[in-house]
Scaffold this active site. Sequence first.
Site, PDB file in Angstrom:
ATOM      1  N   GLU A  82       8.874   3.163  14.643  1.00  0.00           N
ATOM      2  CA  GLU A  82       9.564   3.402  13.376  1.00  0.00           C
ATOM      3  C   GLU A  82       9.716   4.896  13.127  1.00  0.00           C
ATOM      4  O   GLU A  82       9.001   5.706  13.704  1.00  0.00           O
ATOM      5  CB  GLU A  82       8.726   2.878  12.218  1.00  0.00           C
ATOM      6  CG  GLU A  82       8.608   1.394  12.155  1.00  0.00           C
ATOM      7  CD  GLU A  82       8.214   0.954  10.751  1.00  0.00           C
ATOM      8  OE1 GLU A  82       9.111   0.525  10.018  1.00  0.00           O
ATOM      9  OE2 GLU A  82       7.032   1.042  10.400  1.00  0.00           O
ATOM     10  N   GLY A  90       2.082 -10.978  10.846  1.00  0.00           N
ATOM     11  CA  GLY A  90       2.933 -10.345  11.860  1.00  0.00           C
ATOM     12  C   GLY A  90       3.191 -11.266  13.044  1.00  0.00           C
ATOM     13  O   GLY A  90       4.314 -11.371  13.529  1.00  0.00           O
ATOM     14  N   GLU A 149     -10.233  -4.922  10.548  1.00  0.00           N
ATOM     15  CA  GLU A 149      -9.731  -4.002   9.525  1.00  0.00           C
ATOM     16  C   GLU A 149     -10.220  -4.452   8.146  1.00  0.00           C
ATOM     17  O   GLU A 149     -10.054  -5.610   7.774  1.00  0.00           O
ATOM     18  CB  GLU A 149      -8.204  -4.002   9.553  1.00  0.00           C
ATOM     19  CG  GLU A 149      -7.601  -2.981   8.629  1.00  0.00           C
ATOM     20  CD  GLU A 149      -6.094  -2.884   8.772  1.00  0.00           C
ATOM     21  OE1 GLU A 149      -5.431  -3.950   8.762  1.00  0.00           O
ATOM     22  OE2 GLU A 149      -5.590  -1.762   8.883  1.00  0.00           O
ATOM     23  N   GLU A 157       4.591  -3.578  12.269  1.00  0.00           N
ATOM     24  CA  GLU A 157       3.526  -2.592  12.128  1.00  0.00           C
ATOM     25  C   GLU A 157       2.360  -3.310  11.464  1.00  0.00           C
ATOM     26  O   GLU A 157       2.474  -3.777  10.327  1.00  0.00           O
ATOM     27  CB  GLU A 157       3.967  -1.412  11.248  1.00  0.00           C
ATOM     28  CG  GLU A 157       5.007  -0.518  11.888  1.00  0.00           C
ATOM     29  CD  GLU A 157       4.540   0.162  13.161  1.00  0.00           C
ATOM     30  OE1 GLU A 157       3.308   0.250  13.401  1.00  0.00           O
ATOM     31  OE2 GLU A 157       5.414   0.590  13.930  1.00  0.00           O
ATOM     32  N   CYS A 194      -3.134   1.710   6.760  1.00  0.00           N
ATOM     33  CA  CYS A 194      -3.348   1.165   8.102  1.00  0.00           C
ATOM     34  C   CYS A 194      -3.794   2.264   9.049  1.00  0.00           C
ATOM     35  O   CYS A 194      -4.312   1.985  10.119  1.00  0.00           O
ATOM     36  CB  CYS A 194      -2.114   0.450   8.612  1.00  0.00           C
ATOM     37  SG  CYS A 194      -0.676   1.484   8.647  1.00  0.00           S
ATOM     38  N   ASN A 220       0.802  -1.238   0.000  1.00  0.00           N
ATOM     39  CA  ASN A 220       0.000   0.000   0.000  1.00  0.00           C
ATOM     40  C   ASN A 220       0.829   1.280   0.000  1.00  0.00           C
ATOM     41  O   ASN A 220       0.346   2.317  -0.433  1.00  0.00           O
ATOM     42  CB  ASN A 220      -1.005  -0.010   1.159  1.00  0.00           C
ATOM     43  CG  ASN A 220      -0.341   0.025   2.505  1.00  0.00           C
ATOM     44  OD1 ASN A 220       0.759  -0.489   2.677  1.00  0.00           O
ATOM     45  ND2 ASN A 220      -0.991   0.616   3.476  1.00  0.00           N
TER      46      ASN A 220
HETATM   47  C1  UN1 Z   1       0.134   7.552   6.396  1.00  0.00           C
HETATM   48  O1  UN1 Z   1      -0.964   7.506   6.952  1.00  0.00           O
HETATM   49  O2  UN1 Z   1       0.569   8.585   5.876  1.00  0.00           O
HETATM   50  O3  UN1 Z   1       0.753   0.832   5.989  1.00  0.00           O
HETATM   51  C2  UN1 Z   1       1.065   6.415   6.366  1.00  0.00           C
HETATM   52  C3  UN1 Z   1       0.285   1.926   6.320  1.00  0.00           C
HETATM   53  C4  UN1 Z   1       1.103   2.749   7.254  1.00  0.00           C
HETATM   54  C5  UN1 Z   1       1.505   4.023   6.659  1.00  0.00           C
HETATM   55  C6  UN1 Z   1       0.479   5.095   6.770  1.00  0.00           C
HETATM   56  N1  UN1 Z   1       2.244   1.994   7.684  1.00  0.00           N
HETATM   57  O4  UN1 Z   1      -0.777   2.305   5.867  1.00  0.00           O
END
Ligand code: UN1
Length: 478
Positions: A459, A230, A380, A247, A281, A150
Amino acid sequence: MLEALSHLINGEKVGGESSGQSLNPSNLDDVVARYPKGGAAEVDRAVDAARSASPAWSEASPEVRSDVLDKAGSLIMNRAKELGTLLSREEGKTLPEGTGEVMRAARICKYFAGEALRRHGQTLESTRPGIDVETYREPVGVFGLITPWNFPIAIPAWKSAPALAFGNTVVLKPATPTPAIAHAFAEILIEAGVPPGVFNLVIGEGDVGRAIVNHAGIDGISFTGSQSVGASVAEGAAKRQARVQLEMGGKNPLVVLDDADIDRAVMCAIDGAFYGTGQRCTASSRIIVTEGIHDRFVEALAEKARSLRVGDALDPQTQIGPAVSEQQLEQNLHYVEIARNEGGRVLTGGEPLTLDKRGWYMAPTVVADTQPAQRINCEEVFGPVASTVKVRDYEEALDIANRGQFGLSAGIVTGSLKYARHFRRNIRAGMVMINLPTAGVDYHVPFGGTRKSSYGAREQGFAAVEFYSQTKTAYIWS
Ligand code: UN1
């Protein structure tokens, strides 16, 4: 144009039978790339190369590492339009989003070019006379990085750049739907002067991920992806005491209070829930609204959602691109069905769209009148689907926002400093947004969540040094 990809191991292209392909989700007749599916053998070679390259890279002057990352950042910036187009073609986010993400990756490289030069140690007085104590940070060794589709260049950049800046070497496995943009990033690092073996790319499916997780030659793993994968990454890493950072998802609440500026609230919900096709996410997927503004807000949200133009990611008119894959589209539709069956009222969307090009299109979807414990508010979806929950007051909104297994990002839209401040302090999430969408983060500050959203060190930004280096404490008597 069809990209012919290869693994990049020890500075060289390593081919194999091109058994995989990535497709343009906006136009299924367009094959973006063909790639060889790697496995344990390629991971072995990449880890060997990364281990051999490790001593020289860890001892290189920080200035050398800084220069390479700065150059990589400039190369990415200079090619932002071309790379943004490739990203949008392969992943399906709109061209401004794709180009924006490419620029973000460039900025990340430049930020870590600076971090490489910063002092991350301390000199202290010992508690004993005649002794000095100092701490400094050493590289960890070889990192295995497993990244999602993504954010197919920003996430590889935000894991690779700190790994390299702090003197580690890397084996990167990009997500299967988006290997071409990751491959372009890897080639740029090599062009920028990353020495052979310091950065390696192995393309493939779960076999490659598993080989990385279980490889004795990998000292640390950073993973972004689903919660189920994960959990197995963490288990594999723990078995051999590798450091690990995960994450995973979110079910990010956006609270809208009676005193909110309604236009601002709709903007936050539309951006947070639907931009990037909801495939973030950090997406605002649960919208919790107090009763005084509820009906007006939900109606305005549905109307705005209805007006969004869904289409080919590369068309400048498009506001919402397709889902990344058939599997993702099916998952989105499945959750709408679940929400319907649980009593949710689909105000708009909920259907796949047939456009002139064959693609994984879906209308942005708002499901109203849902209850907090229903699956649509707990799991989700990862698509352009937002559910709304009506509550009495702020206290109930906070209580509901704090439920569930995730705790990545959370937002509140209010004119009240009192509620904003209370929410900032009491929401159980790693990131909190006041009068902003839950998604859309800066690159120079920590990123991550609480509970089942994240595991291990934070991170990004100044936090990244924690995971990508280890502390040595030195005692000196003379
Ligand atoms: C954002 O909201 O700008 O995988 C980044 C994801 C997150 C990154 C979101 N680790 O959607």
